[in-house]
Motif scaffolding. Structure first.
Motif, PDB file in Angstrom:
ATOM      1  N   ALA A  89      40.708  13.835 -16.119  1.00 13.16           N
ATOM      2  CA  ALA A  89      40.585  12.231 -15.680  1.00 13.16           C
ATOM      3  C   ALA A  89      40.809  12.111 -14.306  1.00 13.16           C
ATOM      4  O   ALA A  89      40.756  10.847 -13.751  1.00 13.16           O
ATOM      5  N   GLY A  90      41.232  13.329 -13.289  1.00 15.21           N
ATOM      6  CA  GLY A  90      41.500  13.414 -12.050  1.00 15.21           C
ATOM      7  C   GLY A  90      42.511  12.994 -11.593  1.00 15.21           C
ATOM      8  O   GLY A  90      42.982  12.779 -10.368  1.00 15.21           O
ATOM      9  N   THR A  91      43.747  12.921 -12.487  1.00 14.00           N
ATOM     10  CA  THR A  91      44.973  12.812 -12.262  1.00 14.00           C
ATOM     11  C   THR A  91      45.602  14.089 -11.879  1.00 14.00           C
ATOM     12  O   THR A  91      45.684  15.171 -12.186  1.00 14.00           O
ATOM     13  N   VAL A  92      46.682  13.960 -10.763  1.00 13.67           N
ATOM     14  CA  VAL A  92      47.217  15.100 -10.076  1.00 13.67           C
ATOM     15  C   VAL A  92      48.236  15.668 -11.291  1.00 13.67           C
ATOM     16  O   VAL A  92      49.143  14.794 -11.308  1.00 13.67           O
ATOM     17  N   ARG A  95      50.993  28.348 -16.240  1.00 12.12           N
ATOM     18  CA  ARG A  95      49.926  27.463 -16.322  1.00 12.12           C
ATOM     19  C   ARG A  95      48.585  28.254 -16.546  1.00 12.12           C
ATOM     20  O   ARG A  95      47.591  27.788 -17.410  1.00 12.12           O
ATOM     21  N   LEU A  96      48.300  29.469 -15.917  1.00  8.82           N
ATOM     22  CA  LEU A  96      47.013  30.264 -16.230  1.00  8.82           C
ATOM     23  C   LEU A  96      47.313  30.771 -17.642  1.00  8.82           C
ATOM     24  O   LEU A  96      46.291  30.581 -18.514  1.00  8.82           O
ATOM     25  N   ILE A  97      48.484  31.285 -18.132  1.00  8.27           N
ATOM     26  CA  ILE A  97      48.449  31.677 -19.554  1.00  8.27           C
ATOM     27  C   ILE A  97      48.136  30.479 -20.484  1.00  8.27           C
ATOM     28  O   ILE A  97      47.256  30.872 -21.435  1.00  8.27           O
ATOM     29  N   GLU A  98      48.361  29.338 -20.194  1.00  7.11           N
ATOM     30  CA  GLU A  98      48.243  28.282 -21.109  1.00  7.11           C
ATOM     31  C   GLU A  98      46.780  27.860 -20.984  1.00  7.11           C
ATOM     32  O   GLU A  98      46.030  27.786 -22.136  1.00  7.11           O
ATOM     33  N   ILE A  99      46.074  28.067 -19.941  1.00  9.16           N
ATOM     34  CA  ILE A  99      44.654  27.747 -19.684  1.00  9.16           C
ATOM     35  C   ILE A  99      43.803  29.018 -20.439  1.00  9.16           C
ATOM     36  O   ILE A  99      42.766  28.553 -21.283  1.00  9.16           O
ATOM     37  N   VAL A 100      44.337  30.193 -20.540  1.00 13.16           N
ATOM     38  CA  VAL A 100      43.533  31.299 -21.033  1.00 13.16           C
ATOM     39  C   VAL A 100      43.829  31.097 -22.521  1.00 13.16           C
ATOM     40  O   VAL A 100      42.879  31.355 -23.446  1.00 13.16           O
ATOM     41  N   GLU A 101      44.776  30.516 -23.100  1.00 14.51           N
ATOM     42  CA  GLU A 101      45.178  30.377 -24.507  1.00 14.51           C
ATOM     43  C   GLU A 101      44.519  29.204 -25.099  1.00 14.51           C
ATOM     44  O   GLU A 101      44.704  28.660 -26.255  1.00 14.51           O
ATOM     45  N   GLY A 102      43.659  28.466 -24.318  1.00 15.73           N
ATOM     46  CA  GLY A 102      42.925  27.333 -24.788  1.00 15.73           C
ATOM     47  C   GLY A 102      43.177  26.146 -24.134  1.00 15.73           C
ATOM     48  O   GLY A 102      42.589  25.057 -24.496  1.00 15.73           O
ATOM     49  N   GLY A 103      44.222  25.937 -23.317  1.00 17.33           N
ATOM     50  CA  GLY A 103      44.458  24.823 -22.396  1.00 17.33           C
ATOM     51  C   GLY A 103      43.496  24.161 -21.716  1.00 17.33           C
ATOM     52  O   GLY A 103      42.274  24.818 -21.607  1.00 17.33           O
ATOM     53  N   ALA A 104      43.307  23.084 -21.424  1.00 14.13           N
ATOM     54  CA  ALA A 104      42.307  22.439 -20.686  1.00 14.13           C
ATOM     55  C   ALA A 104      41.971  22.828 -19.411  1.00 14.13           C
ATOM     56  O   ALA A 104      43.049  23.114 -18.721  1.00 14.13           O
ATOM     57  N   PRO A 105      40.962  22.917 -18.905  1.00 12.52           N
ATOM     58  CA  PRO A 105      40.634  23.627 -17.389  1.00 12.52           C
ATOM     59  C   PRO A 105      41.041  22.505 -16.472  1.00 12.52           C
ATOM     60  O   PRO A 105      41.214  21.499 -16.746  1.00 12.52           O
ATOM     61  N   LEU A 106      41.313  22.947 -15.257  1.00 17.54           N
ATOM     62  CA  LEU A 106      41.790  21.865 -14.219  1.00 17.54           C
ATOM     63  C   LEU A 106      40.862  22.096 -12.908  1.00 17.54           C
ATOM     64  O   LEU A 106      40.448  23.216 -12.941  1.00 17.54           O
ATOM     65  N   SER A 107      40.858  21.019 -12.253  1.00 16.79           N
ATOM     66  CA  SER A 107      40.420  21.340 -10.909  1.00 16.79           C
ATOM     67  C   SER A 107      41.106  21.505  -9.947  1.00 16.79           C
ATOM     68  O   SER A 107      42.328  21.272 -10.197  1.00 16.79           O
ATOM     69  N   ILE A 108      40.761  22.272  -8.905  1.00 16.20           N
ATOM     70  CA  ILE A 108      41.636  22.625  -7.704  1.00 16.20           C
ATOM     71  C   ILE A 108      41.095  21.841  -6.530  1.00 16.20           C
ATOM     72  O   ILE A 108      39.861  22.119  -6.120  1.00 16.20           O
ATOM     73  N   ASN A 109      42.118  21.306  -5.859  1.00 19.11           N
ATOM     74  CA  ASN A 109      41.747  20.495  -4.650  1.00 19.11           C
ATOM     75  C   ASN A 109      42.842  21.022  -3.339  1.00 19.11           C
ATOM     76  O   ASN A 109      43.915  20.564  -3.553  1.00 19.11           O
ATOM     77  N   PRO A 110      42.344  21.901  -2.486  1.00 21.00           N
ATOM     78  CA  PRO A 110      42.817  22.409  -1.685  1.00 21.00           C
ATOM     79  C   PRO A 110      42.940  21.192  -0.351  1.00 21.00           C
ATOM     80  O   PRO A 110      42.033  20.543  -0.206  1.00 21.00           O
ATOM     81  N   VAL A 111      44.117  20.965   0.148  1.00 24.21           N
ATOM     82  CA  VAL A 111      44.571  19.907   1.252  1.00 24.21           C
ATOM     83  C   VAL A 111      44.688  20.860   2.445  1.00 24.21           C
ATOM     84  O   VAL A 111      45.883  21.338   2.524  1.00 24.21           O
ATOM     85  N   SER A 112      44.094  20.336   3.478  1.00 22.75           N
ATOM     86  CA  SER A 112      44.361  21.042   4.760  1.00 22.75           C
ATOM     87  C   SER A 112      45.540  20.367   5.566  1.00 22.75           C
ATOM     88  O   SER A 112      45.787  19.177   5.123  1.00 22.75           O
ATOM     89  N   ALA A 113      46.111  21.093   6.339  1.00 16.65           N
ATOM     90  CA  ALA A 113      47.353  20.872   7.059  1.00 16.65           C
ATOM     91  C   ALA A 113      46.915  19.763   8.095  1.00 16.65           C
ATOM     92  O   ALA A 113      45.973  19.589   8.495  1.00 16.65           O
TER      93      ALA A 113
END
Length: 109
Positions: free
Chosen positions: A30-33, A91-109
């Motif tokens: 849903a785009g929620t952090v 968090r990675l284990i949870e996704i491998v075991e069937g958890g919902a994928p996540l988007s990754i948003n890098p934020v520059s300094a």
């Protein structure tokens, strides 16, 4: 794509620099952090892994998460044995075991 070794320290040497990166935000469908990994001591290894997964996979899918677990090397079995001790690996284990994928948003300094 890099070929991870059994050593997290060695794998970190293979990853792109996190210089100029302030944090990474992880977002649900849903785009929620849902999590933030800051560029600060004790979290920089995780920041480097997650940034690399973003660059290599474009997001945190099951395939990306499985590769991330390999990158964490000797810390992955420890995380499996002690849930909660390594939240960024959990968090990675949870996704491998069937958890919902996540988007990754890098934020520059």
């Amino acid at each position: 794509m890099i070929q991870p070794t059994a050593s997290f320290k060695d794998n970190l040497q293979l990853l792109p620099s996190i210089e100029g990166l302030s944090r990474i935000e992880l977002l649900d469908g849903a785009g929620t952090v849902v999590a933030i990994i800051e560029n600060q001591p004790g979290k920089q290894g995780s920041l480097a892994v997650y940034q690399y997964l973003h660059l290599a996979f474009g997001g945190l899918t099951a395939e990306a998460a499985a590769h991330g677990l390999e990158l964490f090397g000797e810390h992955t079995p420890d995380a499996k044995a002690r849930p909660g001790a390594h939240p960024n690996i959990d968090r990675l284990i949870e996704i491998v075991e069937g958890g919902a994928p996540l988007s990754i948003n890098p934020v520059s300094a």
